[in-house]
Write an enzyme that holds these catalytic residues in place. Structure first.
Site, short mmCIF file in Angstrom:
data_model
loop_
_atom_site.label_atom_id
_atom_site.label_comp_id
_atom_site.label_asym_id
_atom_site.label_seq_id
_atom_site.Cartn_x
_atom_site.Cartn_y
_atom_site.Cartn_z
N ASP A 36 0.69 0.80 7.56
CA ASP A 36 1.74 -0.24 7.47
C ASP A 36 2.99 0.34 6.83
OD1 ASP A 36 -0.46 -0.60 5.12
OD2 ASP A 36 1.57 -0.76 4.33
N ASP B 276 4.40 -1.04 4.15
CA ASP B 276 4.45 -1.71 2.85
C ASP B 276 5.39 -2.93 2.95
OD1 ASP B 276 3.40 -1.84 0.28
OD2 ASP B 276 5.10 -0.83 -0.61
#
Ligand SMILES: CSC[C@H]1O[C@H](OP(=O)(O)O)[C@H](O)[C@@H]1O
Ligand SMILES: Nc1ncnc2[nH]cnc12
Length: 474
Positions: A412, A414
């Site tokens: 991801d 974040d």
């Protein structure tokens, strides 16, 4: 006569008498085992290598004493007790020693006949060398068994120049004198381990992080429930083999993911792996990305960290009963083992996976994810990735003298990007599940690369670094 060995004069007299006894036993009583002792005496006490060489040579040729053939073979190889080394003549002594059932001599004969490289002057004869190694291993020489393991692990190529030790994929179409046979490899590794060859025992530990719980990686699995001076690891250890190499798998958070990052007993995890004989630890970790170029789905072979954790037990050196003694100030540059990192890089490259050879992980305490302000700050600090587990795992592995590397899978971004929602656990797990094969392949191939290495000096260097970092040793 009893000697007072605290008195210098008496020590001298004792040593002189020893020489007299050995000469008598050798020349008068004609006992080969005493002649061998005389040779050792001339070598170690008198430092008279010329005389020692004569004694070993005659004890080998005239009295057929295998151990002396090994000695004179080694002298001949390196040019001790003679003007210069001679590989061809040395081989003759090793072969004689092997004929007289000295396993060390068989080992040396086998090594000389199978060796390659610029310094080797003997024509390579792998089948003959193999037979010597096999005889040595049958007579319980752990080194010989370990070499045979290596031969079966990778196979022995006809033309060494064609063989790429760093890229197993490229060796598929070359011709072999001995074909790779993982079952045979494992049998020899097992025997070498049983005989006490430390590098042959369950030697590569794998710590599986979030989403990495694939026990099908392993052949012949056995579960092992262990405890350590630092408590119990997160779960049972699963011992088995990956393509013939003995490995041990441990789920970092437990197989049911029952331990959150700050509750993982990292000390027990690392200690347990060391306790069962691991020399290496290869880990996986799911990470958020802090920079655009590190994209979800990419692999990153970590090379540094920034520690934002607190309250975790991050040293073995805290006077825990059964733990090591002293105070340990260990340097953290480099934090990860370069050789293990290179094995992972090699593997990722060979598979053609999108990867980054370096990356700094900011390790947060968790279990919550970062706030946006924190995420932006982590970016400013120069972090490439964020996770919750690399510290203290890498630190403890280094304190334990192990070769440690971690492959991070980016799951991801974040929460630092404009107009994007924050990372979620479901996103992390879904992304990891989608890409888990990549992490597994890198581990599987890195295991092969590491197991095929013969220059293991770096493993001793890891241990020596720890010794040199300890103060107040008892
Ligand atoms: C499951 S989301 C956060 C969690 O994922 C990573 O775990 P691991 O390093 O064991 O793969 C990260 O470090 C967090 O612990
Ligand atoms: N964004 C993130 N922060 C911390 N740990 C993570 N593990 C995976 N993604 C993460």
């Amino acid at each position: 006569m009893a000697y007072d060995l605290k008195q210098e004069e008496e020590v001298k007299e004792y040593i002189e008498n020893l020489g007299i006894e050995y000469r008598f036993g050798c020349y008068k009583e004609q006992k080969p085992e005493v002649c061998h002792l005389l040779g050792d005496y001339l070598e170690a006490i008198k430092k008279d290598y010329d005389k020692a060489a004569k004694v070993f040579k005659s004890n080998c040729l005239d009295y057929k004493f295998g151990k002396s053939c090994l000695k004179i073979g080694n002298y001949t190889l390196v040019g001790r007790g003679r003007e210069k080394g001679d590989h061809v003549e040395a081989l003759k002594y090793f072969e004689k020693g092997c004929e007289y059932n000295e396993p060390g001599a068989c080992l040396h004969a086998g090594l000389l006949l199978t060796a390659t490289g610029p310094g080797v002057t003997i024509p390579r004869d792998v089948p003959k060398g193999y037979n010597y190694l096999k005889k040595s291993c049958d007579q319980n020489d752990p080194m010989a068994c370990h070499y045979l393991f290596g031969m079966y692990l990778t196979g022995v190529p006809k033309n060494v120049a064609e063989f790429n030790p760093h890229n197993p994929e490229k060796n598929k179409n070359i011709e072999y004198i001995i074909k790779s046979d993982k079952k045979q490899a494992f049998q020899f590794a097992k025997k070498a381990c049983e005989l006490g060859h430390m590098y042959a025992c369950a030697n590569i530990g794998i710590i599986g992080g979030s989403g990495f719980d694939d026990p099908t990686l392993f052949e012949n699995q056995i579960e092992k429930d262990v405890t350590t001076p630092f408590g119990k690891p997160s779960d049972v250890l699963i011992e088995g083999q990956i393509k013939g190499v003995p490995c041990v798998l441990l789920a970092r958070h437990g197989r049911k993911h029952q331990f959150q990052p700050s509750d993982v007993n990292y000390r027990a995890n690392i200690w347990a792996l060391k306790q069962v004989g691991c020399t290496h630890v290869l880990a996986t970790t799911a990470t958020g990305s802090l920079v655009e170029e590190y994209k979800p789905g990419d692999l990153v072979i970590l090379n540094d960290f920034i520690d934002r954790t607190w309250g975790r037990k991050c040293t073995f050196y805290d006077r825990t009963e059964g733990g090591p003694k002293g105070v340990c100030h260990l340097p953290m540059r480099p934090a990860f083992c370069e050789r293990a990192r290179n094995a992972m890089i090699t593997a990722a490259k060979a598979r053609g996976y999108s990867h980054h050879e370096t990356g700094t992980a900011v390790v947060i305490q968790g279990p919550r994810f970062s706030s946006r302000a924190e995420s932006l700050m982590h970016r400013q600090w120069g972090g490439h990735l964020v996770n919750m587990t690399t510290v203290p795992e890498v630190v403890l592995a280094k304190e334990a003298g192990l070769s440690y590397a971690a492959v991070a899978l980016v799951t991801d971004y974040d929460c630092w990007r404009e107009n994007e929602t924050s990372v979620s656990v479901s996103e992390v797990l879904a992304m990891f599940a989608k890409n888990v094969k990549k992490a597994a392949d890198v581990i599987i191939d890195a295991v092969q690369v590491l197991a095929a290495e013969t220059d293991l000096e770096y493993l001793s260097a890891h241990k020596e670094l720890v010794s040199s970092a300890i103060m107040l040793k008892e």
